[in-house]
Design a protein around this motif. Structure first.
Motif, PDB file in Angstrom:
ATOM      1  N   ASP A  39       0.809  -1.214   0.000  1.00  0.00           N
ATOM      2  CA  ASP A  39       0.000   0.000   0.000  1.00  0.00           C
ATOM      3  C   ASP A  39       0.845   1.266   0.000  1.00  0.00           C
ATOM      4  O   ASP A  39       0.315   2.377   0.015  1.00  0.00           O
ATOM      5  CB  ASP A  39      -0.955   0.014   1.196  1.00  0.00           C
ATOM      6  N   THR A  40       2.165   1.094  -0.002  1.00  0.00           N
ATOM      7  CA  THR A  40       3.094   2.222   0.037  1.00  0.00           C
ATOM      8  C   THR A  40       4.330   1.847  -0.760  1.00  0.00           C
ATOM      9  O   THR A  40       4.778   0.697  -0.704  1.00  0.00           O
ATOM     10  CB  THR A  40       3.504   2.545   1.496  1.00  0.00           C
ATOM     11  N   PHE A  41       4.900   2.804  -1.473  1.00  0.00           N
ATOM     12  CA  PHE A  41       6.168   2.546  -2.159  1.00  0.00           C
ATOM     13  C   PHE A  41       7.310   2.674  -1.159  1.00  0.00           C
ATOM     14  O   PHE A  41       7.421   3.674  -0.443  1.00  0.00           O
ATOM     15  CB  PHE A  41       6.355   3.536  -3.313  1.00  0.00           C
ATOM     16  N   THR A  42       8.151   1.649  -1.098  1.00  0.00           N
ATOM     17  CA  THR A  42       9.234   1.592  -0.117  1.00  0.00           C
ATOM     18  C   THR A  42      10.541   1.197  -0.800  1.00  0.00           C
ATOM     19  O   THR A  42      10.545   0.532  -1.838  1.00  0.00           O
ATOM     20  CB  THR A  42       8.915   0.579   0.989  1.00  0.00           C
ATOM     21  N   ALA A  43      11.665   1.580  -0.181  1.00  0.00           N
ATOM     22  CA  ALA A  43      12.968   1.320  -0.798  1.00  0.00           C
ATOM     23  C   ALA A  43      14.043   1.192   0.270  1.00  0.00           C
ATOM     24  O   ALA A  43      13.843   1.528   1.435  1.00  0.00           O
ATOM     25  CB  ALA A  43      13.324   2.455  -1.760  1.00  0.00           C
ATOM     26  N   ASP A  44      15.212   0.695  -0.157  1.00  0.00           N
ATOM     27  CA  ASP A  44      16.422   0.660   0.675  1.00  0.00           C
ATOM     28  C   ASP A  44      16.191  -0.048   2.015  1.00  0.00           C
ATOM     29  O   ASP A  44      16.362   0.543   3.089  1.00  0.00           O
ATOM     30  CB  ASP A  44      16.947   2.076   0.919  1.00  0.00           C
ATOM     31  N   PRO A  45      15.825  -1.327   2.003  1.00  0.00           N
ATOM     32  CA  PRO A  45      15.480  -2.024   3.245  1.00  0.00           C
ATOM     33  C   PRO A  45      16.679  -2.293   4.147  1.00  0.00           C
ATOM     34  O   PRO A  45      17.759  -2.652   3.674  1.00  0.00           O
ATOM     35  CB  PRO A  45      14.886  -3.342   2.735  1.00  0.00           C
ATOM     36  N   ALA A  46      16.477  -2.128   5.456  1.00  0.00           N
ATOM     37  CA  ALA A  46      17.531  -2.374   6.444  1.00  0.00           C
ATOM     38  C   ALA A  46      16.930  -3.110   7.640  1.00  0.00           C
ATOM     39  O   ALA A  46      16.234  -2.504   8.454  1.00  0.00           O
ATOM     40  CB  ALA A  46      18.159  -1.064   6.894  1.00  0.00           C
ATOM     41  N   PRO A  47      17.180  -4.420   7.766  1.00  0.00           N
ATOM     42  CA  PRO A  47      16.586  -5.191   8.862  1.00  0.00           C
ATOM     43  C   PRO A  47      17.375  -5.088  10.164  1.00  0.00           C
ATOM     44  O   PRO A  47      18.586  -4.877  10.167  1.00  0.00           O
ATOM     45  CB  PRO A  47      16.639  -6.621   8.322  1.00  0.00           C
ATOM     46  N   LEU A  48      16.657  -5.258  11.268  1.00  0.00           N
ATOM     47  CA  LEU A  48      17.245  -5.299  12.606  1.00  0.00           C
ATOM     48  C   LEU A  48      16.446  -6.282  13.443  1.00  0.00           C
ATOM     49  O   LEU A  48      15.220  -6.161  13.541  1.00  0.00           O
ATOM     50  CB  LEU A  48      17.201  -3.911  13.266  1.00  0.00           C
ATOM     51  N   VAL A  49      17.124  -7.236  14.058  1.00  0.00           N
ATOM     52  CA  VAL A  49      16.454  -8.213  14.908  1.00  0.00           C
ATOM     53  C   VAL A  49      16.534  -7.761  16.368  1.00  0.00           C
ATOM     54  O   VAL A  49      17.614  -7.441  16.875  1.00  0.00           O
ATOM     55  CB  VAL A  49      17.087  -9.613  14.750  1.00  0.00           C
ATOM     56  N   HIS A  94      19.089  -2.536  -3.630  1.00  0.00           N
ATOM     57  CA  HIS A  94      19.713  -2.255  -2.338  1.00  0.00           C
ATOM     58  C   HIS A  94      19.466  -3.453  -1.427  1.00  0.00           C
ATOM     59  O   HIS A  94      18.319  -3.857  -1.242  1.00  0.00           O
ATOM     60  CB  HIS A  94      19.100  -0.991  -1.730  1.00  0.00           C
ATOM     61  N   ALA A  95      20.522  -4.008  -0.876  1.00  0.00           N
ATOM     62  CA  ALA A  95      20.406  -5.232  -0.081  1.00  0.00           C
ATOM     63  C   ALA A  95      20.582  -4.967   1.410  1.00  0.00           C
ATOM     64  O   ALA A  95      21.399  -4.142   1.817  1.00  0.00           O
ATOM     65  CB  ALA A  95      21.441  -6.259  -0.532  1.00  0.00           C
ATOM     66  N   GLY A  96      19.790  -5.687   2.218  1.00  0.00           N
ATOM     67  CA  GLY A  96      19.969  -5.753   3.656  1.00  0.00           C
ATOM     68  C   GLY A  96      19.897  -7.212   4.066  1.00  0.00           C
ATOM     69  O   GLY A  96      18.965  -7.925   3.665  1.00  0.00           O
ATOM     70  N   ILE A  97      20.862  -7.682   4.833  1.00  0.00           N
ATOM     71  CA  ILE A  97      20.983  -9.111   5.146  1.00  0.00           C
ATOM     72  C   ILE A  97      20.930  -9.314   6.651  1.00  0.00           C
ATOM     73  O   ILE A  97      21.522  -8.550   7.421  1.00  0.00           O
ATOM     74  CB  ILE A  97      22.292  -9.682   4.569  1.00  0.00           C
ATOM     75  N   VAL A  98      20.216 -10.381   7.072  1.00  0.00           N
ATOM     76  CA  VAL A  98      20.083 -10.630   8.503  1.00  0.00           C
ATOM     77  C   VAL A  98      19.800 -12.109   8.741  1.00  0.00           C
ATOM     78  O   VAL A  98      19.206 -12.792   7.897  1.00  0.00           O
ATOM     79  CB  VAL A  98      18.944  -9.760   9.088  1.00  0.00           C
ATOM     80  N   GLU A  99      20.217 -12.587   9.921  1.00  0.00           N
ATOM     81  CA  GLU A  99      19.811 -13.920  10.399  1.00  0.00           C
ATOM     82  C   GLU A  99      18.672 -13.730  11.387  1.00  0.00           C
ATOM     83  O   GLU A  99      18.760 -12.918  12.313  1.00  0.00           O
ATOM     84  CB  GLU A  99      20.973 -14.641  11.071  1.00  0.00           C
ATOM     85  N   PHE A 100      17.594 -14.465  11.198  1.00  0.00           N
ATOM     86  CA  PHE A 100      16.418 -14.337  12.054  1.00  0.00           C
ATOM     87  C   PHE A 100      15.842 -15.720  12.296  1.00  0.00           C
ATOM     88  O   PHE A 100      15.480 -16.429  11.361  1.00  0.00           O
ATOM     89  CB  PHE A 100      15.386 -13.427  11.379  1.00  0.00           C
TER      90      PHE A 100
END
Length: 333
Positions: A35-45, A269-275
């Motif tokens: 429902d929204t345009f989004t970019a440049d993802p950055a994950p945090l656990v 644009h990449a964001g990498i995480v272990e979850f």
């Protein structure tokens, strides 16, 4: 045909036929926000919840990038996402004039530290990196320094005024936090324990075909520098490539491409995480349409895929899909 029968036929023809219901969106499929345009993802656990920080694309028909604020979403199962709204506006950095570009948040010293690229005002022309802080992963975040952490004047070697963008922050096992960033040139520096000052020199670590969007992470004894790459002799759109090292300080060995380009998108644009014992890579493309606006360079959509590793620590190439992580969870490696 009698007039009665003709009237009945005309009425039947005029009766609207109910459209077949649209296929329901399968939880975990791409894009994850629709429902929204989004970019440049950055994950945090944080505990059993994953928070995803994104830029908010608001470009209209003839605009390239219109980004005023950063948003955050969260999940506990990688399939159902909760929107927490804006966490900060570019105007909250009083020294910045526009452009809420790529960001990343990390937790340290009991606080959440948010690093983001913006356009500095005329006192330090060009792109800059600011740092904000909050006691909650969902904000509100406030300027932690009152001035830019990194300005264009601090990296004079660069070919243009927008090289100081796309910060990635990483805390090593010894507790030292590092920040890397850049466009065309990739830089890295140590942060002081206060998280708002550079500690020591800024070093250049530009890997092959580096364009922008670096991301630092480690897995065991291997350190990874993932980034948006562009081989201008063969490609038109950015892809994701990566390098590895035995230490955060290098030396970095180029490992090649990890993904192709994002669908319909020049940038990626990449964001990498272990979850929860599985690895994920977040990306963006321009395949989403909202109302009468189709995806475009300034209207992107965040996606996620499983990420897997070979026994030697190299990463298995990632194929971008519409299914995303909607199927069975990936097995941990």
């Amino acid at each position: 045909m009698t007039s009665f029968r003709l009237l009945a036929v005309l009425l039947l023809a005029a009766t609207p036929v109910a459209a077949a219901p649209a296929d329901p969106v399968r939880p975990g499929s791409n894009p994850i926000v629709r429902d929204t345009f989004t970019a440049d993802p950055a994950p945090l656990v944080v505990g059993d919840r994953l928070y995803l920080y994104v830029g908010h694309d608001e470009a209209q028909r003839d605009e390239m990038f219109t980004m005023r604020e950063w948003l955050v979403y969260s999940t506990t199962d990688m399939k159902h996402w909760t929107a927490h709204g804006p966490i900060m506006n570019v105007k909250d950095f009083k020294w910045a004039k526009q452009d809420a570009w790529a960001s990343q948040t990390i937790f340290k010293n009991g606080k959440y530290w948010f690093y983001a690229a913006v356009e500095h005002d005329a006192t330090h022309p060009g792109k800059a990196i600011g740092v904000a802080v909050s006691h909650s992963p969902t904000g509100p975040f406030v300027d932690a320094k009152g001035s830019a952490l990194i300005t264009n004047q601090m990296t004079p070697k660069g070919p243009h005024s927008w090289e100081d963008i796309d910060p990635t922050v990483f805390t090593d096992g010894d507790g030292t936090t590092w920040i890397a960033w850049g466009n065309r040139n990739c830089y890295i520096a140590k942060l002081k324990p206060n998280m708002i000052e550079i500690d020591g020199p800024i070093r250049e670590i530009t890997p092959p075909h580096f364009e922008e969007g670096p991301w630092l992470h480690n897995r065991g004894a291997t350190y990874y520098l993932t980034y948006a790459s562009l081989d201008r002799s063969t490609h038109r759109d950015e892809r994701i490539s990566y390098a590895t090292a035995p230490s955060i300080q290098g030396p970095w060995t180029y490992r090649g491409e990890l993904t192709g380009s994002g669908k319909y998108s020049f940038t990626i644009h990449a964001g990498i995480v272990e979850f929860k014992r599985n690895w994920y890579i977040f990306l963006h493309n321009a395949a989403l349409a909202i109302g009468d606006l189709n995806g475009a360079i300034g209207r992107r959509a965040v996606t996620v895929e499983h990420l897997r590793y070979n026994p030697d620590g190299t990463m298995i190439p990632v194929v971008q899909t519409e299914a995303g992580v909607s199927g069975d969870p990936a097995k941990g490696h």
